[in-house]
Design an enzyme around this catalytic site. Structure first.
Site, short mmCIF file in Angstrom:
data_model
loop_
_atom_site.label_atom_id
_atom_site.label_comp_id
_atom_site.label_asym_id
_atom_site.label_seq_id
_atom_site.Cartn_x
_atom_site.Cartn_y
_atom_site.Cartn_z
N GLY A 46 0.83 -1.19 0.00
CA GLY A 46 0.00 0.00 0.00
C GLY A 46 0.86 1.24 0.00
CG HIS A 130 0.72 0.72 7.34
ND1 HIS A 130 1.79 0.14 8.00
CD2 HIS A 130 1.27 1.62 6.48
CE1 HIS A 130 2.92 0.68 7.55
NE2 HIS A 130 2.64 1.57 6.63
CD GLU A 131 -0.47 2.23 3.07
OE1 GLU A 131 -0.01 3.39 3.00
OE2 GLU A 131 0.25 1.22 3.16
CG HIS A 134 1.45 6.42 5.87
ND1 HIS A 134 2.68 6.82 6.31
CD2 HIS A 134 1.60 5.13 5.50
CE1 HIS A 134 3.54 5.81 6.22
NE2 HIS A 134 2.90 4.76 5.74
ZN ZN Z 1 3.73 2.92 5.49
#
Ligand code: ZN
Length: 152
Positions: A46, A130-131, A134
């Site tokens: 990703g 996780h993405e 960000h």
């Molecule tokens: Zn990352």
């Protein structure tokens, strides 16, 4: 095709809250294409826009079931728990054990500006969390129980 250099820590853009996309214009479509090309070139699962230096709320991922693009993604449901190893293109040579929700539902827009709903369990749920992290300036190392660094 445009492959971008993936931004790595301690670049400021990785720690800045990304801004929502208000209009899907040529710039956003180009961004999606550059993110796709960069994801495949780097063989990541990703990628979030800040990782190529763009502070916008856009992610792409592919866990082997085809490319998924999500604009302004928001986690609207989550349940359960999973613990597993993570790594990140923006944190070179590091891996860590991170606990996340086992299943998530995410609402977002696709490239046509249509509302989409992404449901994921296991790896897909992990990649989505996780993405989306960000986009809020959060890195997996912030959530990891421990981090292992290679001396590569
Ligand atoms: Zn990352």
């Amino acid at each position: 095709m445009a492959v971008y250099q993936v931004v790595a820590v301690p670049d400021e853009v990785l720690r800045t809250r990304a801004k929502p996309v208000t209009k899907i214009n040529q710039g956003v479509l180009r961004l999606l294409e550059n993110m796709r090309d960069t994801l495949y070139e780097m063989e990541g699962l990703g990628l979030a826009a800040p990782q190529i230096g763009v502070g916008r709320r856009v992610i792409v991922y592919d866990v082997g079931e085809g490319l998924v693009e999500a604009i302004n993604p928001v986690v609207v449901e989550q349940e359960g728990e999973q613990t597993g190893m993570e790594a990140c293109l923006s944190v070179p040579n590091a891996r860590g054990r991170v606990t996340r929700a086992q299943r998530v539902v995410v609402e977002a827009l696709n490239r046509y500006g249509e509302a989409i709903r992404l449901e994921g369990e296991g790896l897909v749920a992990r990649v989505l969390q996780h993405e989306i992290d960000h986009l809020d300036g959060i890195l997996f190392v912030d959530r990891a129980e421990w981090v292992e660094r290679d001396r590569a």
